[in-house]
Motif scaffolding. Structure first.
Motif, PDB file in Angstrom:
ATOM      1  N   ALA A 277       0.968  -1.268   0.162  1.00 28.54           N
ATOM      2  CA  ALA A 277       0.200  -0.010  -0.045  1.00 28.54           C
ATOM      3  C   ALA A 277       0.873   1.238  -0.078  1.00 28.54           C
ATOM      4  N   GLY A 278       2.039   1.190  -0.022  1.00 27.80           N
ATOM      5  CA  GLY A 278       3.026   2.222  -0.219  1.00 27.80           C
ATOM      6  C   GLY A 278       3.567   2.748   1.218  1.00 27.80           C
ATOM      7  N   VAL A 279       3.444   2.025   2.391  1.00 27.07           N
ATOM      8  CA  VAL A 279       3.911   2.443   3.383  1.00 27.07           C
ATOM      9  C   VAL A 279       5.326   1.800   3.747  1.00 27.07           C
ATOM     10  N   GLY A 280       6.400   2.533   4.002  1.00 25.53           N
ATOM     11  CA  GLY A 280       7.774   2.103   3.752  1.00 25.53           C
ATOM     12  C   GLY A 280       8.386   1.553   5.005  1.00 25.53           C
ATOM     13  N   ASP A 281       8.025   2.072   5.942  1.00 31.42           N
ATOM     14  CA  ASP A 281       8.465   1.779   7.368  1.00 31.42           C
ATOM     15  C   ASP A 281       7.756   0.654   8.091  1.00 31.42           C
ATOM     16  N   VAL A 282       7.803  -0.378   7.744  1.00 30.16           N
ATOM     17  CA  VAL A 282       7.143  -1.377   8.463  1.00 30.16           C
ATOM     18  C   VAL A 282       8.045  -2.460   9.102  1.00 30.16           C
ATOM     19  N   THR A 283       7.715  -2.810  10.407  1.00 34.36           N
ATOM     20  CA  THR A 283       8.427  -3.863  11.184  1.00 34.36           C
ATOM     21  C   THR A 283       7.366  -4.971  11.741  1.00 34.36           C
ATOM     22  N   GLY A 284       7.666  -6.099  11.362  1.00 37.26           N
ATOM     23  CA  GLY A 284       6.807  -7.298  11.736  1.00 37.26           C
ATOM     24  C   GLY A 284       7.530  -8.140  12.835  1.00 37.26           C
ATOM     25  N   VAL A 285       6.892  -8.586  13.979  1.00 38.22           N
ATOM     26  CA  VAL A 285       7.530  -9.474  14.912  1.00 38.22           C
ATOM     27  C   VAL A 285       6.450 -10.501  15.254  1.00 38.22           C
ATOM     28  N   ASP A 286       6.936 -11.574  15.740  1.00 44.51           N
ATOM     29  CA  ASP A 286       6.288 -12.764  16.200  1.00 44.51           C
ATOM     30  C   ASP A 286       7.098 -13.568  17.027  1.00 44.51           C
ATOM     31  N   LEU A 287       6.449 -14.346  17.831  1.00 46.16           N
ATOM     32  CA  LEU A 287       7.491 -15.275  18.516  1.00 46.16           C
ATOM     33  C   LEU A 287       8.101 -16.329  17.737  1.00 46.16           C
ATOM     34  N   VAL A 288       7.887 -16.427  16.611  1.00 48.21           N
ATOM     35  CA  VAL A 288       8.635 -17.202  15.767  1.00 48.21           C
ATOM     36  C   VAL A 288       9.080 -16.581  14.659  1.00 48.21           C
ATOM     37  N   ASP A 289      10.386 -16.096  14.086  1.00 51.41           N
ATOM     38  CA  ASP A 289      10.618 -15.496  13.001  1.00 51.41           C
ATOM     39  C   ASP A 289      10.207 -16.118  11.515  1.00 51.41           C
ATOM     40  N   PHE A 290      10.204 -15.274  10.764  1.00 53.23           N
ATOM     41  CA  PHE A 290       9.879 -15.638   9.262  1.00 53.23           C
ATOM     42  C   PHE A 290      10.283 -14.779   8.370  1.00 53.23           C
ATOM     43  N   PRO A 291      11.721 -14.949   8.125  1.00 54.98           N
ATOM     44  CA  PRO A 291      12.319 -14.029   7.080  1.00 54.98           C
ATOM     45  C   PRO A 291      11.519 -14.080   5.765  1.00 54.98           C
ATOM     46  N   PRO A 292      11.593 -12.928   4.995  1.00 55.37           N
ATOM     47  CA  PRO A 292      12.325 -11.898   5.380  1.00 55.37           C
ATOM     48  C   PRO A 292      11.287 -10.852   6.094  1.00 55.37           C
ATOM     49  N   LEU A 293       9.998 -11.101   6.269  1.00 53.33           N
ATOM     50  CA  LEU A 293       9.189  -9.981   6.807  1.00 53.33           C
ATOM     51  C   LEU A 293       9.042  -9.937   8.299  1.00 53.33           C
ATOM     52  N   VAL A 294       9.376 -10.934   8.991  1.00 50.91           N
ATOM     53  CA  VAL A 294       8.936 -11.229  10.229  1.00 50.91           C
ATOM     54  C   VAL A 294      10.199 -11.465  11.219  1.00 50.91           C
ATOM     55  N   CYS A 295      10.451 -10.716  12.336  1.00 48.90           N
ATOM     56  CA  CYS A 295      11.605 -10.921  13.078  1.00 48.90           C
ATOM     57  C   CYS A 295      11.169 -11.665  14.394  1.00 48.90           C
TER      58      CYS A 295
END
Length: 235
Positions: free
Chosen positions: A122-140
């Motif tokens: 949607a055009g949002v540049g600064d987005v950080t994703g987290v969860d208990l289990v990482d899932f590269p490349p979107l989630v730490c």
């Protein structure tokens, strides 16, 4: 007598060494036959969720995270989820002027990172994703009860998992950590089970007020998207 004993011990040692050598050779031949075969069955990535044998596990290749993401994006379920997030979360937040392309957004309990992907698309540049289990490349990896971010670090915190709040070990701590990381005047967008009373949400999020609620379906689950503004004074 001593010489006779020494000769006997030497013969025993030689016999044991021969047995050990033969056993090792048998093991190597066995491994070569069953773990390193050139059979087509072992030359491609197994689709089984877990290895059937230790040899199967040894032959598996690691999937590149970007390739895995590209495959996920091509699935109907991923595209449908992103479309729902765009209509139920992104567009309402933009209309309320709580989300812009320069907003700093944190997505928590985000699984494989569908919310992260939807916001970036949607055009949002600064987005950080987290969860208990990482899932590269979107989630730490990070614990939503103890987020590794400074106070007031984000303009928006989003959770698109309807079970995140009710499934949290400590819902009050979960809510407090979200509010801590959002600056005053920022926003929280939270998916909750449609049967959860808004009074419960309001009780947990003590420093925020509800500004919009809309019903939707996420991954087959009837959910409500609760949008809150964090305009209360911090203590």
């Amino acid at each position: 007598m001593d010489g006779h004993v020494r000769r006997l011990l030497n013969r025993v040692a030689i016999a044991l060494a021969a047995v050990a050598t033969a056993a090792l050779m048998h093991l190597f031949r066995h491994s070569s036959t069953f773990c390193f075969t050139s059979s087509p069955a072992y030359s491609s990535l197994s689709l089984a969720p877990f290895p059937r044998t230790s040899c199967d596990a040894a032959s598996r290749r690691v999937v590149d995270p970007d390739l895995r993401l590209a495959k996920l994006r091509s699935t109907p379920r991923w595209r449908c989820h992103n479309a729902v997030l765009s209509a139920s979360v992104v567009e309402p937040l933009r209309r309320l002027r709580l989300l812009g392309n320069s907003s700093r957004v944190l997505c928590i309990t985000t699984g494989a990172g569908q919310a992260v992907d939807a916001l970036r698309m949607a055009g949002v540049g600064d987005v950080t994703g987290v969860d208990l289990v990482d899932f590269p490349p979107l989630v730490c990896r990070a614990d939503p009860h103890n987020l590794p971010f400074f106070d007031d670090a984000f303009d928006l915190v989003l959770s698109d998992d309807p079970a995140a709040l009710t499934g949290a070990l400590f819902p009050s701590r979960f809510a407090a950590e979200i509010e801590r990381t959002v600056h005053r005047g920022g926003a929280i967008a939270l998916a909750v089970d449609r049967h959860i009373s808004l009074s419960i949400v309001a009780t947990l999020f003590k420093k925020s007020r509800v500004v919009d609620v809309r019903n939707t379906t996420l991954n087959g689950c009837a959910a409500s998207i609760v949008i809150m503004s964090t305009n209360a004074e911090r203590h």
